[in-house]
Design a protein around this motif. Structure first.
Motif, PDB file in Angstrom:
ATOM      1  N   VAL A 188       0.874  -1.178   0.000  1.00  0.00           N
ATOM      2  CA  VAL A 188       0.000   0.000   0.000  1.00  0.00           C
ATOM      3  C   VAL A 188       0.910   1.226   0.000  1.00  0.00           C
ATOM      4  CG1 VAL A 188      -1.699   1.343   1.277  1.00  0.00           C
ATOM      5  CG2 VAL A 188      -1.893  -1.148   1.204  1.00  0.00           C
ATOM      6  N   PRO A 189       0.816   2.069  -1.050  1.00  0.00           N
ATOM      7  CA  PRO A 189       0.007   1.948  -2.269  1.00  0.00           C
ATOM      8  C   PRO A 189       0.372   0.704  -3.080  1.00  0.00           C
ATOM      9  CG  PRO A 189       0.950   4.139  -2.033  1.00  0.00           C
ATOM     10  CD  PRO A 189       1.627   3.287  -1.032  1.00  0.00           C
ATOM     11  N   ASP A 190      -0.534   0.348  -4.001  1.00  0.00           N
ATOM     12  CA  ASP A 190      -0.373  -0.836  -4.828  1.00  0.00           C
ATOM     13  C   ASP A 190      -0.074  -0.391  -6.256  1.00  0.00           C
ATOM     14  OD1 ASP A 190      -0.594  -3.121  -6.320  1.00  0.00           O
ATOM     15  OD2 ASP A 190      -2.540  -3.720  -5.528  1.00  0.00           O
ATOM     16  N   PRO A 191       1.105  -0.735  -6.790  1.00  0.00           N
ATOM     17  CA  PRO A 191       1.436  -0.327  -8.160  1.00  0.00           C
ATOM     18  C   PRO A 191       0.499  -0.916  -9.206  1.00  0.00           C
ATOM     19  CG  PRO A 191       3.050  -1.905  -7.331  1.00  0.00           C
ATOM     20  CD  PRO A 191       2.203  -1.501  -6.167  1.00  0.00           C
ATOM     21  N   GLY A 192      -0.267  -1.947  -8.840  1.00  0.00           N
ATOM     22  CA  GLY A 192      -1.180  -2.568  -9.791  1.00  0.00           C
ATOM     23  C   GLY A 192      -2.513  -1.880  -9.938  1.00  0.00           C
ATOM     24  N   GLY A 193      -2.815  -0.927  -9.049  1.00  0.00           N
ATOM     25  CA  GLY A 193      -4.111  -0.255  -9.143  1.00  0.00           C
ATOM     26  C   GLY A 193      -4.448   0.504  -7.881  1.00  0.00           C
ATOM     27  N   ALA A 194      -5.623   1.110  -7.874  1.00  0.00           N
ATOM     28  CA  ALA A 194      -6.065   1.904  -6.730  1.00  0.00           C
ATOM     29  C   ALA A 194      -6.405   1.002  -5.541  1.00  0.00           C
ATOM     30  CB  ALA A 194      -7.278   2.742  -7.116  1.00  0.00           C
ATOM     31  N   VAL A 195      -6.283   1.559  -4.345  1.00  0.00           N
ATOM     32  CA  VAL A 195      -6.590   0.847  -3.108  1.00  0.00           C
ATOM     33  C   VAL A 195      -7.560   1.687  -2.283  1.00  0.00           C
ATOM     34  CG1 VAL A 195      -5.666  -0.175  -0.990  1.00  0.00           C
ATOM     35  CG2 VAL A 195      -4.306  -0.206  -3.071  1.00  0.00           C
ATOM     36  N   HIS A 196      -8.592   1.028  -1.775  1.00  0.00           N
ATOM     37  CA  HIS A 196      -9.471   1.665  -0.793  1.00  0.00           C
ATOM     38  C   HIS A 196      -9.057   1.151   0.575  1.00  0.00           C
ATOM     39  CE1 HIS A 196     -13.602   1.683   1.382  1.00  0.00           C
ATOM     40  NE2 HIS A 196     -12.967   2.803   1.624  1.00  0.00           N
ATOM     41  N   GLU A 212     -20.907   5.038  -2.814  1.00  0.00           N
ATOM     42  CA  GLU A 212     -20.069   6.239  -2.733  1.00  0.00           C
ATOM     43  C   GLU A 212     -18.637   5.929  -3.146  1.00  0.00           C
ATOM     44  OE1 GLU A 212     -22.039   8.961   0.739  1.00  0.00           O
ATOM     45  OE2 GLU A 212     -21.107   7.061   1.340  1.00  0.00           O
ATOM     46  N   LEU A 213     -18.103   4.776  -2.713  1.00  0.00           N
ATOM     47  CA  LEU A 213     -16.759   4.381  -3.127  1.00  0.00           C
ATOM     48  C   LEU A 213     -16.673   4.253  -4.641  1.00  0.00           C
ATOM     49  CD1 LEU A 213     -13.886   3.271  -2.748  1.00  0.00           C
ATOM     50  CD2 LEU A 213     -14.922   1.018  -2.318  1.00  0.00           C
ATOM     51  N   LEU A 214     -17.647   3.579  -5.249  1.00  0.00           N
ATOM     52  CA  LEU A 214     -17.634   3.396  -6.698  1.00  0.00           C
ATOM     53  C   LEU A 214     -17.749   4.732  -7.424  1.00  0.00           C
ATOM     54  CD1 LEU A 214     -19.886   0.215  -7.037  1.00  0.00           C
ATOM     55  CD2 LEU A 214     -17.380   0.353  -6.989  1.00  0.00           C
ATOM     56  N   ALA A 215     -18.531   5.650  -6.874  1.00  0.00           N
ATOM     57  CA  ALA A 215     -18.654   6.969  -7.490  1.00  0.00           C
ATOM     58  C   ALA A 215     -17.329   7.723  -7.433  1.00  0.00           C
ATOM     59  CB  ALA A 215     -19.753   7.768  -6.791  1.00  0.00           C
ATOM     60  N   HIS A 216     -16.620   7.628  -6.320  1.00  0.00           N
ATOM     61  CA  HIS A 216     -15.307   8.268  -6.224  1.00  0.00           C
ATOM     62  C   HIS A 216     -14.336   7.662  -7.236  1.00  0.00           C
ATOM     63  CE1 HIS A 216     -15.930  10.960  -2.892  1.00  0.00           C
ATOM     64  NE2 HIS A 216     -16.382   9.995  -2.109  1.00  0.00           N
ATOM     65  N   ALA A 217     -14.356   6.342  -7.353  1.00  0.00           N
ATOM     66  CA  ALA A 217     -13.450   5.683  -8.300  1.00  0.00           C
ATOM     67  C   ALA A 217     -13.757   6.113  -9.731  1.00  0.00           C
ATOM     68  CB  ALA A 217     -13.549   4.169  -8.159  1.00  0.00           C
ATOM     69  N   ALA A 218     -15.033   6.140 -10.091  1.00  0.00           N
ATOM     70  CA  ALA A 218     -15.416   6.521 -11.449  1.00  0.00           C
ATOM     71  C   ALA A 218     -15.104   7.994 -11.708  1.00  0.00           C
ATOM     72  CB  ALA A 218     -16.889   6.248 -11.659  1.00  0.00           C
ATOM     73  N   GLY A 219     -15.364   8.849 -10.707  1.00  0.00           N
ATOM     74  CA  GLY A 219     -15.161  10.275 -10.877  1.00  0.00           C
ATOM     75  C   GLY A 219     -13.703  10.683 -10.987  1.00  0.00           C
ATOM     76  N   ARG A 220     -12.817   9.823 -10.526  1.00  0.00           N
ATOM     77  CA  ARG A 220     -11.387  10.124 -10.576  1.00  0.00           C
ATOM     78  C   ARG A 220     -10.647   9.265 -11.587  1.00  0.00           C
ATOM     79  NH1 ARG A 220     -13.967  11.621  -6.544  1.00  0.00           N
ATOM     80  NH2 ARG A 220     -13.375  13.422  -5.263  1.00  0.00           N
ATOM     81  N   GLY A 221     -11.411   8.617 -12.451  1.00  0.00           N
ATOM     82  CA  GLY A 221     -10.820   7.889 -13.573  1.00  0.00           C
ATOM     83  C   GLY A 221      -9.952   6.720 -13.185  1.00  0.00           C
ATOM     84  N   VAL A 222     -10.345   6.001 -12.143  1.00  0.00           N
ATOM     85  CA  VAL A 222      -9.565   4.821 -11.737  1.00  0.00           C
ATOM     86  C   VAL A 222      -9.625   3.782 -12.839  1.00  0.00           C
ATOM     87  CG1 VAL A 222      -9.428   2.905 -10.101  1.00  0.00           C
ATOM     88  CG2 VAL A 222      -9.872   5.241  -9.281  1.00  0.00           C
ATOM     89  N   PRO A 223      -8.476   3.365 -13.390  1.00  0.00           N
ATOM     90  CA  PRO A 223      -8.483   2.370 -14.463  1.00  0.00           C
ATOM     91  C   PRO A 223      -8.598   0.949 -13.931  1.00  0.00           C
ATOM     92  CG  PRO A 223      -6.241   2.996 -13.996  1.00  0.00           C
ATOM     93  CD  PRO A 223      -7.125   3.823 -13.067  1.00  0.00           C
ATOM     94  N   ALA A 224      -8.794   0.003 -14.842  1.00  0.00           N
ATOM     95  CA  ALA A 224      -8.792  -1.404 -14.471  1.00  0.00           C
ATOM     96  C   ALA A 224      -7.436  -1.769 -13.880  1.00  0.00           C
ATOM     97  CB  ALA A 224      -9.092  -2.285 -15.683  1.00  0.00           C
ATOM     98  N   ARG A 225      -7.423  -2.738 -12.969  1.00  0.00           N
ATOM     99  CA  ARG A 225      -6.186  -3.140 -12.336  1.00  0.00           C
ATOM    100  C   ARG A 225      -5.276  -3.847 -13.319  1.00  0.00           C
ATOM    101  NH1 ARG A 225      -6.000  -2.518  -7.064  1.00  0.00           N
ATOM    102  NH2 ARG A 225      -4.226  -3.910  -6.946  1.00  0.00           N
ATOM    103  N   LEU A 226      -3.947  -3.704 -13.102  1.00  0.00           N
ATOM    104  CA  LEU A 226      -2.969  -4.344 -13.961  1.00  0.00           C
ATOM    105  C   LEU A 226      -2.822  -5.821 -13.668  1.00  0.00           C
ATOM    106  CD1 LEU A 226      -0.160  -1.603 -13.947  1.00  0.00           C
ATOM    107  CD2 LEU A 226      -1.959  -1.986 -15.649  1.00  0.00           C
ATOM    108  N   SER A 227      -3.202  -6.210 -12.420  1.00  0.00           N
ATOM    109  CA  SER A 227      -3.085  -7.613 -12.029  1.00  0.00           C
ATOM    110  C   SER A 227      -4.197  -7.912 -11.047  1.00  0.00           C
ATOM    111  CB  SER A 227      -1.723  -7.902 -11.389  1.00  0.00           C
ATOM    112  OG  SER A 227      -1.528  -7.087 -10.247  1.00  0.00           O
ATOM    113  N   PRO A 228      -4.587  -9.186 -10.865  1.00  0.00           N
ATOM    114  CA  PRO A 228      -5.663  -9.524  -9.938  1.00  0.00           C
ATOM    115  C   PRO A 228      -5.327  -9.101  -8.532  1.00  0.00           C
ATOM    116  CG  PRO A 228      -5.123 -11.394 -11.367  1.00  0.00           C
ATOM    117  CD  PRO A 228      -4.060 -10.361 -11.584  1.00  0.00           C
TER     118      PRO A 228
END
Length: 207
Positions: free
Chosen positions: A39-47, A191-207
């Motif tokens: 954390v942070p995760d280079p593969g994608g966003a973290v909640h 609300e979490l999903l709205a924040h992710a969508a509103g800030r352009g969180v891309p698909a994760r690079l790895s599972p």
């Protein structure tokens, strides 16, 4: 950075609250079950969400709602990580069924680093009382079904913690943050999903 896990350390003073755009340093955390994670995760966003103690009725009810929609969260490109300020051995018995990593921080090291506080208003604010009632009733129903466990009578980390949510980009930047004002004041999954969508969180690079 090792997983914070030493309950014998003196309580740490919380730092100033973090804001969107602030950066957090990289550390490796070891969940109570499962492999270490970054954390942070280079593969994608973290909640990262900060909860209270193992067996907290309000926390358990909220995390069940997160678990039900865990697939939606992953599809949004977000990894879920949850922290409690209970010892690992106690926490494991309460959260082993959850589909996302849960980390023990009994020394509240990360709570202090992220500016997450404890305050009497966690329990005294009337806005949190409906959540307490729902959590207690849901916990009682689980016990009647032979599931779940009561929280320990003694909570060295206290019972007045406030929740907090952080959406963190792969480079460590905080994309969105919420510091709860009472015990049941946290992001819903929507609300979490709205924040992710509103800030352009891309698909994760790895599972």
């Amino acid at each position: 950075m090792r997983t914070p896990s030493d309950p014998t350390r003196s309580p740490l003073r919380s730092r100033a609250r973090l804001r969107p755009g602030d950066a957090v340093s990289v550390r490796t955390l070891t969940p109570v079950t499962g492999p270490p994670l970054a954390v942070p995760d280079p593969g994608g966003a973290v909640h990262v969400q900060f909860r209270r103690f193992a067996g907290c009725p309000v926390c358990n009810l909220h995390l069940r709602s997160v678990a039900r929609r865990h697939a939606d969260i992953e599809r949004a490109g977000v990894r879920e990580v949850v922290l409690f300020h209970s010892p690992e051995e106690e926490l494991r018995e309460h959260v082993a069924h959850l589909p996302f990593p849960v980390v023990a921080d009994p020394g509240k090291e990360l709570y202090a680093e992220f500016g997450v506080e404890a305050h009497r208003r966690a329990l005294l604010d009337p806005r949190g009382w409906p959540g307490i009632v729902r959590g207690v009733l849901a916990g009682a129903a689980e016990l009647l079904r032979g599931r779940g466990r009561l929280p320990a009578a003694s909570q060295p980390g206290g019972r007045i913690g406030l929740p907090a949510d952080f959406l963190i980009a792969p480079d460590g930047r905080i994309l969105a943050v919420k510091y709860g004002e009472h015990i049941d004041d946290q992001w819903s999954v929507d609300e979490l999903l709205a924040h992710a969508a509103g800030r352009g969180v891309p698909a994760r690079l790895s599972p």
